[in-house]
Write a protein that holds these residues in place. Structure first.
Motif, PDB file in Angstrom:
ATOM      1  N   VAL A 129       0.842  -1.201   0.000  1.00 25.20           N
ATOM      2  CA  VAL A 129       0.000   0.000   0.000  1.00 25.20           C
ATOM      3  C   VAL A 129       0.871   1.242   0.000  1.00 25.20           C
ATOM      4  O   VAL A 129       1.783   1.366   0.825  1.00 25.20           O
ATOM      5  CB  VAL A 129      -0.938   0.029   1.221  1.00 25.20           C
ATOM      6  CG1 VAL A 129      -1.780   1.305   1.216  1.00 25.20           C
ATOM      7  CG2 VAL A 129      -1.841  -1.200   1.245  1.00 25.20           C
ATOM      8  N   LEU A 130       0.579   2.157  -0.918  1.00 27.76           N
ATOM      9  CA  LEU A 130       1.170   3.497  -0.884  1.00 27.76           C
ATOM     10  C   LEU A 130       0.063   4.448  -0.456  1.00 27.76           C
ATOM     11  O   LEU A 130      -0.921   4.627  -1.172  1.00 27.76           O
ATOM     12  CB  LEU A 130       1.717   3.898  -2.249  1.00 27.76           C
ATOM     13  CG  LEU A 130       2.251   5.336  -2.333  1.00 27.76           C
ATOM     14  CD1 LEU A 130       3.417   5.553  -1.368  1.00 27.76           C
ATOM     15  CD2 LEU A 130       2.667   5.688  -3.764  1.00 27.76           C
ATOM     16  N   TYR A 131       0.237   5.021   0.723  1.00 29.41           N
ATOM     17  CA  TYR A 131      -0.760   5.930   1.277  1.00 29.41           C
ATOM     18  C   TYR A 131      -0.221   7.352   1.200  1.00 29.41           C
ATOM     19  O   TYR A 131       0.763   7.694   1.866  1.00 29.41           O
ATOM     20  CB  TYR A 131      -1.067   5.532   2.722  1.00 29.41           C
ATOM     21  CG  TYR A 131      -1.947   6.495   3.475  1.00 29.41           C
ATOM     22  CD1 TYR A 131      -2.978   7.179   2.849  1.00 29.41           C
ATOM     23  CD2 TYR A 131      -1.751   6.717   4.841  1.00 29.41           C
ATOM     24  CE1 TYR A 131      -3.779   8.062   3.544  1.00 29.41           C
ATOM     25  CE2 TYR A 131      -2.549   7.588   5.550  1.00 29.41           C
ATOM     26  CZ  TYR A 131      -3.564   8.265   4.898  1.00 29.41           C
ATOM     27  OH  TYR A 131      -4.359   9.142   5.592  1.00 29.41           O
ATOM     28  N   VAL A 132      -0.834   8.167   0.350  1.00 25.21           N
ATOM     29  CA  VAL A 132      -0.346   9.525   0.099  1.00 25.21           C
ATOM     30  C   VAL A 132      -1.495  10.519   0.232  1.00 25.21           C
ATOM     31  O   VAL A 132      -2.492  10.439  -0.471  1.00 25.21           O
ATOM     32  CB  VAL A 132       0.302   9.636  -1.303  1.00 25.21           C
ATOM     33  CG1 VAL A 132       1.708   9.082  -1.277  1.00 25.21           C
ATOM     34  CG2 VAL A 132      -0.506   8.896  -2.366  1.00 25.21           C
ATOM     35  N   SER A 133      -1.341  11.472   1.147  1.00 24.38           N
ATOM     36  CA  SER A 133      -2.396  12.455   1.370  1.00 24.38           C
ATOM     37  C   SER A 133      -1.780  13.749   1.865  1.00 24.38           C
ATOM     38  O   SER A 133      -0.560  13.900   1.900  1.00 24.38           O
ATOM     39  CB  SER A 133      -3.404  11.916   2.392  1.00 24.38           C
ATOM     40  OG  SER A 133      -2.811  11.846   3.677  1.00 24.38           O
TER      41      SER A 133
END
Length: 326
Positions: A129-133
């Motif tokens: 998972v790449l979580y970008v925010s």
């Protein structure tokens, strides 16, 4: 059919969603606080926006889903991480709603909610998972009832970097700074070299942002947006691929508000295909903060709680026991 209602309000978006125990989305209502051009959203003003909107959003959600509060099995809300005042405002609204109708109340980790909604919508089973925010940048993989963080930002999140670049360039906050940077980048024709800071499995964006600020008067808006996007996304793809190699993954799920950027998805897709895998991506309906992801994570974690019903601004992804994955 048990139904769960979720209230999200960790940053500048306040949302209410209702989902079924089978993962069917009955409604997904959302409002965004948009500050003036050249400014960012502050906790106090953002919280006031959420306070003004949350009651009508609850009413809209119930109408859109065609259900009454008595038909709900429980209420979930974002317990963290996020901005303190907006989190607290929505937590109070969720607690009040739950008490009025005597419903169970479940605090949800914002990051875990993004991941579980991504798995639900895309059908991805066990991807990296790449979580970008705006507030988070993490490379994550599941192991032994935890979402383990293999890499993250050591200063500001990628979304925060893009938001601050938009302010430097005078780009509008409507519908979002990141969207306007993405559109400007599509018109960019010249790549300007920028600092590329990857430290092991972690990334750093503050130096790049400072350097970009020095180029504002010398480089066109379009070329600077293009250059920044290409650089920061290349950094993210690099650390994601390194985590995949370490964990033996071929697929990637990208979540979080920045995750709906078409260029980022394209770069990740090329990388995944080169490894014989697949990118799982979503559009802004579920990539961007929303109440449905909170409702779904609340349903999954309804038996994992310890009675705590507050908010924690720094509730880490890897602190959550993910018992439902077993």
């Amino acid at each position: 059919m048990p139904l769960f209602l979720g209230v999200e309000g960790s940053a500048n978006k306040v949302g209410v969603g209702i989902v079924s125990d089978a993962g069917a989305v009955l409604c997904n209502e959302r409002e965004t606080y948009v500050p003036a051009t050249g400014t960012g959203f502050q906790p106090r003003e953002t919280a006031r926006h959420h306070q003004r909107q949350v009651v009508q959003l609850l009413q809209r959600a119930l109408r859109a889903a065609g259900v009454t509060p008595r038909e709900l099995a429980g209420v979930a809300y974002t317990g963290g991480p996020g901005m303190g005042a907006p989190l607290q405002s929505c937590a109070v609204a969720a607690r009040t709603f739950a008490q009025l109708f005597r419903l169970p109340l479940v605090p949800v980790n914002h990051c875990v909610a993004h991941i579980e909604m991504g798995r639900l919508v895309t059908g991805a089973v066990d991807p990296a998972v790449l979580y970008v925010s705006g507030g988070n940048t993490q490379v994550i993989a599941y192991s032994e009832q935890r979402y383990r963080v293999f890499g993250e930002t050591i200063d500001i999140a990628v979304g925060n970097c893009l938001d601050r670049l938009a302010r430097l360039l005078g780009l509008s906050n409507a519908p979002s700074p990141g969207y306007n940077i993405e559109q400007a980048a599509k018109r960019g024709k010249r790549y300007v070299p920028l600092p590329y800071c990857v430290k092991g499995m972690d990334v750093s964006f503050s130096g790049l942002l400072s350097y970009a600020g020095e180029l504002v008067r010398r480089v066109s808006v379009e070329d600077l947006c293009y250059s920044v996007q290409e650089t920061v996304f290349a950094m993210l793809v690099e650390v994601t691929e390194r985590a995949m190699a370490h964990c033996g993954y071929r697929d990637v799920l990208v979540v979080g508000g920045v995750g709906c950027n078409a260029r980022l998805q394209e770069m990740l897709r090329v990388m995944c295909e080169g490894r014989g895998g697949r990118l799982w991506g979503m559009d802004e309906r579920y990539c961007v903060d929303n109440g449905c992801m909170v409702a779904w994570a609340g349903w999954l974690g309804r038996g994992e709680g310890d009675g705590w019903a507050g908010v924690r601004q720094r509730w880490r992804t890897d602190e959550v026991v993910v018992g439902w994955r077993e």
